[in-house]
Design a protein around this motif. Structure first.
Motif, PDB file in Angstrom:
ATOM      1  N   ILE A 109       9.607   7.171 -30.128  1.00  0.00           N
ATOM      2  CA  ILE A 109       9.467   5.803 -30.614  1.00  0.00           C
ATOM      3  C   ILE A 109       9.208   5.808 -32.120  1.00  0.00           C
ATOM      4  CG2 ILE A 109       8.035   3.727 -30.470  1.00  0.00           C
ATOM      5  CD1 ILE A 109       9.878   4.260 -28.028  1.00  0.00           C
ATOM      6  N   GLY A 110       8.367   6.732 -32.566  1.00  0.00           N
ATOM      7  CA  GLY A 110       8.059   6.820 -33.996  1.00  0.00           C
ATOM      8  C   GLY A 110       9.290   7.109 -34.833  1.00  0.00           C
ATOM      9  N   ASN A 111      10.113   8.066 -34.407  1.00  0.00           N
ATOM     10  CA  ASN A 111      11.345   8.393 -35.128  1.00  0.00           C
ATOM     11  C   ASN A 111      12.221   7.159 -35.303  1.00  0.00           C
ATOM     12  OD1 ASN A 111      11.635  11.599 -33.460  1.00  0.00           O
ATOM     13  ND2 ASN A 111      10.773  11.144 -35.458  1.00  0.00           N
ATOM     14  N   GLN A 112      12.369   6.407 -34.222  1.00  0.00           N
ATOM     15  CA  GLN A 112      13.301   5.279 -34.243  1.00  0.00           C
ATOM     16  C   GLN A 112      12.748   4.091 -35.030  1.00  0.00           C
ATOM     17  OE1 GLN A 112      15.569   4.775 -30.390  1.00  0.00           O
ATOM     18  NE2 GLN A 112      14.108   6.288 -29.667  1.00  0.00           N
ATOM     19  N   LEU A 113      11.435   3.899 -35.010  1.00  0.00           N
ATOM     20  CA  LEU A 113      10.840   2.832 -35.807  1.00  0.00           C
ATOM     21  C   LEU A 113      10.915   3.141 -37.297  1.00  0.00           C
ATOM     22  CD1 LEU A 113       7.670   2.023 -33.672  1.00  0.00           C
ATOM     23  CD2 LEU A 113       9.460   0.399 -34.266  1.00  0.00           C
ATOM     24  N   GLU A 114      10.608   4.367 -37.657  1.00  0.00           N
ATOM     25  CA  GLU A 114      10.532   4.742 -39.075  1.00  0.00           C
ATOM     26  C   GLU A 114      11.909   4.831 -39.718  1.00  0.00           C
ATOM     27  OE1 GLU A 114       8.345   8.396 -38.956  1.00  0.00           O
ATOM     28  OE2 GLU A 114       6.722   7.457 -37.801  1.00  0.00           O
ATOM     29  N   GLU A 115      12.937   5.114 -38.932  1.00  0.00           N
ATOM     30  CA  GLU A 115      14.276   5.346 -39.471  1.00  0.00           C
ATOM     31  C   GLU A 115      14.781   4.188 -40.324  1.00  0.00           C
ATOM     32  OE1 GLU A 115      18.755   6.549 -37.878  1.00  0.00           O
ATOM     33  OE2 GLU A 115      17.305   5.665 -36.500  1.00  0.00           O
ATOM     34  N   ALA A 116      14.621   2.948 -39.836  1.00  0.00           N
ATOM     35  CA  ALA A 116      15.147   1.790 -40.562  1.00  0.00           C
ATOM     36  C   ALA A 116      14.459   1.627 -41.913  1.00  0.00           C
ATOM     37  CB  ALA A 116      14.965   0.526 -39.722  1.00  0.00           C
ATOM     38  N   LEU A 117      13.142   1.791 -41.940  1.00  0.00           N
ATOM     39  CA  LEU A 117      12.404   1.623 -43.203  1.00  0.00           C
ATOM     40  C   LEU A 117      12.760   2.715 -44.195  1.00  0.00           C
ATOM     41  CD1 LEU A 117      10.329  -0.422 -44.268  1.00  0.00           C
ATOM     42  CD2 LEU A 117       8.538   1.231 -43.720  1.00  0.00           C
ATOM     43  N   LEU A 118      12.894   3.941 -43.722  1.00  0.00           N
ATOM     44  CA  LEU A 118      13.275   5.045 -44.609  1.00  0.00           C
ATOM     45  C   LEU A 118      14.697   4.866 -45.127  1.00  0.00           C
ATOM     46  CD1 LEU A 118      11.751   7.990 -42.543  1.00  0.00           C
ATOM     47  CD2 LEU A 118      10.900   7.094 -44.721  1.00  0.00           C
ATOM     48  N   ARG A 119      15.565   4.237 -44.326  1.00  0.00           N
ATOM     49  CA  ARG A 119      16.953   3.996 -44.752  1.00  0.00           C
ATOM     50  C   ARG A 119      17.043   2.928 -45.828  1.00  0.00           C
ATOM     51  NH1 ARG A 119      20.765   1.951 -46.554  1.00  0.00           N
ATOM     52  NH2 ARG A 119      22.888   1.698 -45.720  1.00  0.00           N
ATOM     53  N   ARG A 147       1.420   6.037 -29.375  1.00  0.00           N
ATOM     54  CA  ARG A 147       2.733   5.686 -28.817  1.00  0.00           C
ATOM     55  C   ARG A 147       3.878   6.281 -29.632  1.00  0.00           C
ATOM     56  NH1 ARG A 147       2.037   3.615 -23.635  1.00  0.00           N
ATOM     57  NH2 ARG A 147       0.427   2.005 -23.648  1.00  0.00           N
ATOM     58  N   LEU A 148       3.629   6.562 -30.904  1.00  0.00           N
ATOM     59  CA  LEU A 148       4.712   7.023 -31.771  1.00  0.00           C
ATOM     60  C   LEU A 148       5.326   8.330 -31.275  1.00  0.00           C
ATOM     61  CD1 LEU A 148       3.339   6.280 -35.375  1.00  0.00           C
ATOM     62  CD2 LEU A 148       4.819   4.872 -33.943  1.00  0.00           C
ATOM     63  N   GLY A 149       4.563   9.144 -30.597  1.00  0.00           N
ATOM     64  CA  GLY A 149       5.082  10.418 -30.103  1.00  0.00           C
ATOM     65  C   GLY A 149       5.713  10.332 -28.728  1.00  0.00           C
ATOM     66  N   GLN A 150       5.723   9.150 -28.136  1.00  0.00           N
ATOM     67  CA  GLN A 150       6.290   8.993 -26.800  1.00  0.00           C
ATOM     68  C   GLN A 150       7.792   8.686 -26.876  1.00  0.00           C
ATOM     69  OE1 GLN A 150       3.685   5.909 -25.125  1.00  0.00           O
ATOM     70  NE2 GLN A 150       2.636   7.488 -23.933  1.00  0.00           N
ATOM     71  N   TYR A 151       8.461   8.928 -25.739  1.00  0.00           N
ATOM     72  CA  TYR A 151       9.891   8.652 -25.621  1.00  0.00           C
ATOM     73  C   TYR A 151      10.087   7.349 -24.833  1.00  0.00           C
ATOM     74  CZ  TYR A 151      10.764  13.331 -27.393  1.00  0.00           C
ATOM     75  OH  TYR A 151      10.820  14.446 -28.204  1.00  0.00           O
ATOM     76  N   PRO A 152      11.243   6.685 -24.985  1.00  0.00           N
ATOM     77  CA  PRO A 152      11.462   5.395 -24.309  1.00  0.00           C
ATOM     78  C   PRO A 152      11.197   5.410 -22.813  1.00  0.00           C
ATOM     79  CG  PRO A 152      13.181   5.760 -25.936  1.00  0.00           C
ATOM     80  CD  PRO A 152      12.366   7.024 -25.898  1.00  0.00           C
TER      81      PRO A 152
END
Length: 337
Positions: A109-119, A147-152
């Protein structure tokens, strides 16, 4: 002052072996900042393709055209793919219908949330993480940092939808497109998500297009309504105008299908709309609703019906697509009231 989003005569055509599928047929609407437009209609009427066309996410074979397709003065019909990529997920964001298929099962979840802001923003990984935690808390997820380390797959449907909302808000967009965001959720969670979206919209001052087939949702959250049928908008106006004085026979039929507490008697059959939606492949003539309408007359079968403007304010967006006179439509609407 120009509207945040201006759409005029939007069309989406998809070539098939049997001919072109006219999925969206010349629809027009506007959305202002802080305003909610609900696009309502039954499955297959073109609601989702409308939202995908605005985000430039249509299937490769689909053809999009419009007289005007402007977001904050930017012509989306002419913008380069790279420029559209800078807008998408940044100034315009989308909440999809089914979060389990929209979230990537291979990333946290963390990877996918952070991706847009970093882009889209010049921020560090730490800042992106802090923003993700803040928004997860804002959408009502407890223990957000963990939650950031959890998967969908480790989250419930309601939590996944909250993650999708947080993801859409990561860059502080000016416009949110929500494609039936509560359809896959149970009734209790639906109410929580809708309340959350209304509160977040007010807090961030975003424009919102909410796509749904649930008129109960429309009544609770909409400022304006556009009723779609067979790829066209058949009625539009403020939520009060459309619910209190439905002009088009299709809108009237939809409202008859809703049980009303204190009015609909126990055991009494609900209203229904007989017939089936016509095929949108190939050449089309006349009113698309003619084969299901109780008021059809000969001209309905051959005349292409425009969206007639009505009401005292011509800029308010009140209109209906029917050959019946305004007075006849008003009389018919009394049967629904």
């Amino acid at each position: 002052m120009a509207a945040l989003l201006e759409v005029e005569n939007l069309r989406v055509d998809i070539p098939l072996g049997a001919g072109d599928l006219h999925a969206v047929r010349g629809i027009s609407f506007q959305v202002d900042r802080g305003e909610t437009l609900c696009i309502v209609g039954e499955s297959g009427c073109g609601k989702s393709l409308t939202s995908l066309s605005l985000m430039d996410l249509l299937p490769p074979k689909a053809r999009r055209s419009a007289d005007r397709l402007a977001f904050d003065g930017i012509d989306l019909a002419k913008v380069a793919p790279s420029a559209m990529s800078d807008i998408r997920g940044n100034r315009m964001a989308m909440i999809f219908q089914e979060p389990m298929t929209s979230l990537n099962p291979a990333y946290t979840i963390g990877n996918q949330l952070e991706e847009a802001l970093l882009r889209h923003r010049n921020v560090s990984g730490r800042e992106a993480r802090e923003r993700a935690v803040h928004l997860l808390e804002k959408v009502g997820i407890t223990g957000a940092a963990s939650r950031l380390g959890q998967y969908p797959h480790q989250l419930s449907g309601g939590l996944r939808q909250r993650v999708m909302i947080a993801m859409a808000l990561m860059c502080g967009p000016e416009l949110i497109l929500a494609d039936e965001p509560t359809t896959a959720l149970d009734v209790t969670i639906q109410a929580q998500i809708l309340h959350l979206m209304i509160e977040l919209q007010k807090e961030f001052g975003m424009g919102m297009i909410l796509i749904t087939h649930d008129l109960g949702i429309v009544a609770r959250v909409a400022d304006k309504v556009a009723v779609m049928y067979a790829g066209q908008i058949v009625e539009s106006g403020t939520v009060n105008e459309v619910f209190e004085n439905p002009m088009h026979p299709y809108t009237q039929g939809l409202l008859r299908c809703i049980p009303v507490p204190g009015k609909t008697r126990r055991g009494e059959p609900l209203g229904s709309i007989p017939g089936i939606v016509p095929s949108l492949i190939g050449e089309m003539k006349g009113c698309a609703f003619a084969n299901r309408c109780p008021y059809t007359f000969e001209a309905c079968l051959t005349t292409d019906v425009p969206l007639f403007e009505t009401g005292s304010n011509p800029n308010a967006g009140r209109g209906y697509r029917c050959l019946l006179s305004e007075q006849q439509c008003i009389e018919n609407a009394k049967e629904v009231a």
